[in-house]
Write an enzyme that holds these catalytic residues in place. Structure first.
Site, mmCIF file in Angstrom:
data_model
loop_
_atom_site.group_PDB
_atom_site.id
_atom_site.type_symbol
_atom_site.label_atom_id
_atom_site.label_comp_id
_atom_site.label_asym_id
_atom_site.label_seq_id
_atom_site.Cartn_x
_atom_site.Cartn_y
_atom_site.Cartn_z
ATOM 1 N N GLU C 80 50.713 41.093 49.947
ATOM 2 C CA GLU C 80 50.055 39.965 49.445
ATOM 3 C C GLU C 80 51.328 39.178 49.112
ATOM 4 O O GLU C 80 51.152 37.924 48.360
ATOM 5 C CB GLU C 80 49.177 40.270 48.343
ATOM 6 C CG GLU C 80 49.330 40.488 47.087
ATOM 7 C CD GLU C 80 48.156 40.702 46.220
ATOM 8 O OE1 GLU C 80 47.383 41.426 46.220
ATOM 9 O OE2 GLU C 80 48.013 39.563 45.582
ATOM 10 N N CYS C 112 45.310 44.282 47.474
ATOM 11 C CA CYS C 112 46.121 45.642 47.063
ATOM 12 C C CYS C 112 46.072 46.384 48.266
ATOM 13 O O CYS C 112 46.611 47.564 48.064
ATOM 14 C CB CYS C 112 45.912 46.220 45.635
ATOM 15 S SG CYS C 112 46.472 44.990 44.550
ATOM 16 N N ARG C 199 36.929 40.989 33.434
ATOM 17 C CA ARG C 199 36.119 42.306 33.756
ATOM 18 C C ARG C 199 35.433 42.496 34.793
ATOM 19 O O ARG C 199 35.196 43.652 35.109
ATOM 20 C CB ARG C 199 35.205 42.759 32.196
ATOM 21 C CG ARG C 199 36.147 42.494 30.743
ATOM 22 C CD ARG C 199 35.170 43.159 29.859
ATOM 23 N NE ARG C 199 34.855 44.498 29.849
ATOM 24 C CZ ARG C 199 35.408 45.643 29.625
ATOM 25 N NH1 ARG C 199 36.679 45.340 29.215
ATOM 26 N NH2 ARG C 199 34.808 46.805 30.089
ATOM 27 N N THR C 201 36.634 42.456 37.752
ATOM 28 C CA THR C 201 37.361 43.378 38.493
ATOM 29 C C THR C 201 37.308 44.723 38.299
ATOM 30 O O THR C 201 37.573 45.654 39.208
ATOM 31 C CB THR C 201 39.001 43.006 38.345
ATOM 32 O OG1 THR C 201 39.390 43.412 37.065
ATOM 33 C CG2 THR C 201 39.321 41.597 38.572
ATOM 34 N N HIS C 234 44.318 53.922 43.678
ATOM 35 C CA HIS C 234 44.920 52.806 43.530
ATOM 36 C C HIS C 234 45.243 52.293 42.030
ATOM 37 O O HIS C 234 44.155 52.778 41.394
ATOM 38 C CB HIS C 234 44.334 51.504 44.097
ATOM 39 C CG HIS C 234 44.716 50.431 43.680
ATOM 40 N ND1 HIS C 234 46.262 49.950 43.898
ATOM 41 C CD2 HIS C 234 44.470 49.071 42.962
ATOM 42 C CE1 HIS C 234 46.594 48.637 43.351
ATOM 43 N NE2 HIS C 234 45.282 48.336 43.047
ATOM 44 N N LYS C 239 44.910 53.126 33.500
ATOM 45 C CA LYS C 239 43.518 53.820 32.840
ATOM 46 C C LYS C 239 42.816 53.796 34.191
ATOM 47 O O LYS C 239 42.163 54.728 34.454
ATOM 48 C CB LYS C 239 43.074 52.920 31.867
ATOM 49 C CG LYS C 239 42.416 53.382 30.804
ATOM 50 C CD LYS C 239 41.897 52.396 29.644
ATOM 51 C CE LYS C 239 41.883 53.249 28.214
ATOM 52 N NZ LYS C 239 41.694 52.265 27.369
ATOM 53 N N ASN C 266 51.899 47.849 38.970
ATOM 54 C CA ASN C 266 51.262 47.841 39.712
ATOM 55 C C ASN C 266 52.120 47.306 41.111
ATOM 56 O O ASN C 266 52.257 45.839 41.150
ATOM 57 C CB ASN C 266 49.970 46.966 39.737
ATOM 58 C CG ASN C 266 48.987 47.142 40.821
ATOM 59 O OD1 ASN C 266 49.342 47.476 41.919
ATOM 60 N ND2 ASN C 266 47.960 46.252 40.617
#
Lengths: 129, 382, 348
Positions: C80, C112, C199, C201, C234, C239, C266
């Site tokens: 991306e 991603c 959140r 996501t 991914h 977490k 990431n």
């Protein structure tokens, strides 16, 4: 740099392609039409070795506009293991890491961008092994 | 082949000439030279300039300068060989008179580097655009690569490099045309801002505006003029690989060596016969290499030779009494002829406080790029 | 047998620590590190971008595959952060590798998961006998807005996989894709930084799709979590992948080798592919590996691989991920990082 020139040099810049004189065996990077060693006009296609040795080095601290944001950056004359010399950046290192005789390997990097809207120019650089 | 003499010379002050244009400075130097020679016309003109197109956007300066000097429609040609453009122009003027094509030729050099162009980029065009400049190398960078290798191989020291600048700045204090007329110390040179390690800004010649011109005639013609003339005894030019990295040995300036050899041969003299020399000290290391290639000292000994004072005004072989490119300034296209102006004045005994005693034979060495081209001339009193 | 015949990764040497970013924005580094389970992230050098990273990763893959680059019939770069808005990254990569001109090239973008998307298509082309070898790359120099939570994680790196039928080191046993339209994270044309739904996501985006794809491929293939030696999910932060794996019934030990996010950050399209490459570095013949990507927008690609004996012959032919992750790191302060990432307004 106009795109036609950029594209023409890709075999050298991207893949380190060189020419080997069929008669005397001398290597040329970039390839030439006439051998500077023996005058022969016949060559075989070959490549630079992927590693080489630093023959001399410097840190560029005043750069042309295209390179201005990169200062200071290291430039070295490197002799590839098959005996071809090139001028090239040595990146990802500190000035004090550079020494004549140290080994480097060729990598693929961005050299500069033609502003925010022009083409992006890629090619070879080196890192210390 | 006719023998050729320099019968007149003139130059502008070198430096940041904000109030004067490219054409102004050339015309100023040319008028001085014509006046000095006392000639009433010019048959032909050569103008050396490296890249007025990049510096001020003006090419075709041969016609421009002939026009503004008021000597059009004579033939005029621009000569380019990077920083030795006007040294090479002198060679063409020499050939033109020697061959009998013309009787009076004006040879000049000019560059206007301070009018806002990216000088680092413009100068770098004298290197291999695709395989040196593309990688981000600059001219100080190329000479720094030579310096590092010279230090590594011959033990040349940082102090010895600095000694070149100290000497040339000292000479420059006695030259009213010099860009810098001030002394520098070894410490100042070594501790100055780095440009390309190990070279500092005080190892480097400056960015300058300026012009210089000479008038050439045959030696026979010169006798009719009531001015002291200086005879051109020898001329040599040579080339080397454009890219520094393609040379067998990057500490050897082969073009300098070969151009010197050719000039010595033509003049029928040897290096020890030279009384005064103006050489291309664009960077301190360059002067060290050049005095080795010209045979003033052995290969590798240029550093100690300089440090011991052999190239000082009162030394064995005074080098760059004008202050050299370092202190006098280096408007690239003008440098070759400015060197000739200095040697002519030295041989005429007109060099004032920086006069080399009993100077009978003088040499100029002018170099293009990182040594891709070099031209040497040898002069003598008539 | 269709599968991976060569793989390779590349990570830049530059790093910035979470503390350094937290300090810049007046955030408490301890709670940020604990919340995101991140320590530091990779930063591309000023002369690195998706293209240069792709070339270096692909060269490493070629070393392991030991094939003639001219035999690569398809080359796909998923990212991306393609350097050009219009003009393919893949053509530069193919030219640099010597794969031109008889090659099919495309750039992919799916947040991603563009990397696994490239893998999915590369695998399909080889399986369909349309090409002998297909090279799939997931690489990014990820963007995260200054001061945004993403700035702690958005990093640079990538991995390349060559698919073929001869000399397979990891056979593809199964694939599954799970996709819906979910606007959890996006970047509009011309915008420099992405925006995200906070959140939103999490549960409706990351977990719904990761779990959806993983459960479906397990059902389809008949394998249970315990059958797998390793699993890679991914890694938008430390977490999420551990939570997803745990919910599916995987243990930390199964996830540990591919869970490289605490030190890498990431790498967006390069995230799960690089975790997978790190797993290949240590996997043994006959091991089963589950790989599940996630791309905002949103979707997940799932793969089941089975290692072959050839892995032992090729593993050491290129630098391993652990070495790239832990050696020769050069740490930047926030000012240098901002300069390297082009976050400073400059004159043209």
């Amino acid at each position: 740099m106009p795109s036609p020139t950029y594209r023409r040099e890709m075999p050298q810049r991207y893949r380190l392609e060189a020419a080997k004189c069929k008669k005397c065996g001398k290597l040329f990077f970039p390839p030439r039409l006439v051998c500077a060693g023996c005058g022969s006009k016949e060559f075989d296609k070959t490549k630079l070795s992927e590693t080489g040795t630093i023959l001399s080095h410097t840190m560029i601290r005043v750069a042309p506009a295209d390179f201005a944001t990169q200062v200071p950056y290291a430039i070295a004359i490197v002799e590839s293991d098959n005996g071809v010399r090139v001028t090239t950046q040595v990146v990802d290192c500190k000035p004090e890491d550079l020494e004549i005789g140290k080994k480097v390997k060729f990598i693929f990097r961005k050299l500069y961008e033609e502003g925010h809207t022009g083409i992006i120019c890629y090619g070879y650089k080196t890192v210390l092994v | 082949m006719r023998e050729v003499a320099v019968v007149g010379c003139g130059m502008t002050k070198f430096g940041e000439l904000w109030e004067k244009s490219l054409r102004d400075i050339f015309v100023e130097a040319a008028l001085k030279a014509i006046d000095d020679a006392g000639v009433d016309h010019i048959d032909s003109m050569y103008v050396g300039a490296m890249t007025p197109g990049l510096f001020v956007g003006q090419e075709h300066i041969s016609a421009l300068m002939a026009d503004y000097l008021g000597i059009a429609p004579i033939p005029a040609m621009r000569v380019e060989s990077a920083c030795c453009s006007s040294g090479m122009a002198l060679r063409l003027g020499l050939f033109e008179i020697s061959s009998g094509y013309s009787d009076i030729v004006l040879v000049g050099g000019v560059e206007k580097m301070n009018d806002g162009a990216d000088a680092t980029y413009a100068l770098a065009t004298a290197a291999d655009q695709e395989y040196e400049v593309y990688q981000g190398v600059t001219f100080p960078g190329l000479y720094a690569l030579i310096a590092r290798a010279h230090m590594h191989r011959y033990g040349t020291t940082r102090e010895q490099l600095a000694a070149v600048s100290v000497k040339n700045h000292h000479n420059g204090t006695m030259n009213p045309n010099a860009q810098f007329q001030r002394e520098v110390t070894l410490e100042q040179v070594m501790n100055a801002t780095l440009v390309a390690d190990p070279l500092t800004v005080l190892d480097s010649s400056p960015v300058s505006d300026g012009a210089a011109c000479v008038v050439l005639t045959s030696v026979d013609f010169a006798k009719q003029l009531k001015v002291p003339s200086v005879k051109i005894l020898g001329s040599g030019a040579a080339t080397d690989t454009l890219a520094l990295h393609n040379r067998e040995d990057i500490t050897t300036l082969k073009a300098v060596k070969l151009s010197g050899k050719a000039a010595y041969k033509m003049a029928g003299i040897k290096p020890s016969d030279i009384d005064v020399a103006e050489v291309h000290d664009c960077f301190s290391i360059a002067e060290i290499c050049i005095i080795e290639e010209l045979g003033f000292t052995e290969k590798g000994k240029g550093g100690p030779f300089t440090e011991q004072g052999n190239t000082a005004l009162e030394g064995k072989i005074p080098v760059n009494p004008s202050g050299g490119l370092k202190s006098k300034g280096h408007p690239v296209g003008a440098t070759g002829i400015a060197q000739v102006v200095e040697v002519v004045e030295q041989l005429r005994g007109n060099a004032g406080k920086r006069q080399v005693k009993n100077a009978k034979i003088g040499l100029t060495q002018n170099m293009g790029g990182s040594g891709g081209s070099s031209v040497v001339h040898i002069f003598t009193t008539t | 047998m269709v599968g991976i015949v060569g793989y390779g990764s590349y990570l830049p040497r530059y790093r910035i620590k979470v503390e350094e970013i937290a300090h810049q924005w007046g955030r408490d580094p301890v709670t940020v590190k604990r919340g995101l389970m991140l320590n530091e992230k990779t930063v591309p050098g000023m002369d690195e971008d998706t293209i240069t990273i792709s070339v270096e990763a692909a060269k490493n893959a070629l070393k392991r595959a030991n094939i003639d680059p001219a035999e690569i019939g398809a080359l796909y770069v998923g990212s991306e952060s393609h350097p050009y808005a219009v003009k393919p990254s893949g053509t530069v990569v193919a030219e640099a590798l010597g794969a031109v001109p008889n090659v099919h090239i495309a750039d992919y973008e799916f947040a991603c998961k563009a990397g696994t998307e490239a893998m999915f298509v590369a695998y399909g082309l080889v399986k369909a006998d349309l090409v002998k070898y297909a090279l799939a790359i997931g690489a990014d120099t990820s963007q995260g807005a200054p001061g945004d939570a993403l700035e702690f994680s958005a990093s640079a790196g990538g991995s390349a996989f060559i698919f073929g039928k001869e000399g397979v080191i990891a056979e593809v046993l199964d694939t599954f894709s799970y996709t819906t339209d979910t606007p959890d994270f996006w970047r509009r044309e011309g915008a420099f930084y992405p925006l995200h739904g906070g959140r939103f996501t999490g549960e409706p985006a990351y977990f719904k799709h990761i779990l959806g794809a993983a459960k479906a491929i397990l059902d389809k293939s008949g394998y249970k979590p315990a059958d797998f030696a390793y699993a890679v999910f991914h890694m938008p932060n430390g977490k999420f992948p551990l939570t997803a794996g745990k919910r599916l019934g995987f243990t930390k030990a199964q996830m540990e080798p591919g869970w490289i996010v605490p030190l890498m950050g990431n790498t967006y399209s390069g995230s799960s592919p690089t975790g997978f490459a790190a797993t290949l570095d240590i996997a043994k013949p006959d091991d089963l590996i589950l790989l599940v990507s996630f791309g905002s927008g949103a979707g997940s690609d799932a793969f089941i691989f089975k290692m072959t004996k050839r892995i032992d012959d090729v593993r050491d032919k290129a630098e391993k991920l652990k070495s790239m992750l832990e050696n020769n790191r050069i740490y930047l302060d926030y000012g240098q990082y901002a300069k390297y990432r082009g976050k400073i307004i400059m004159n043209e």
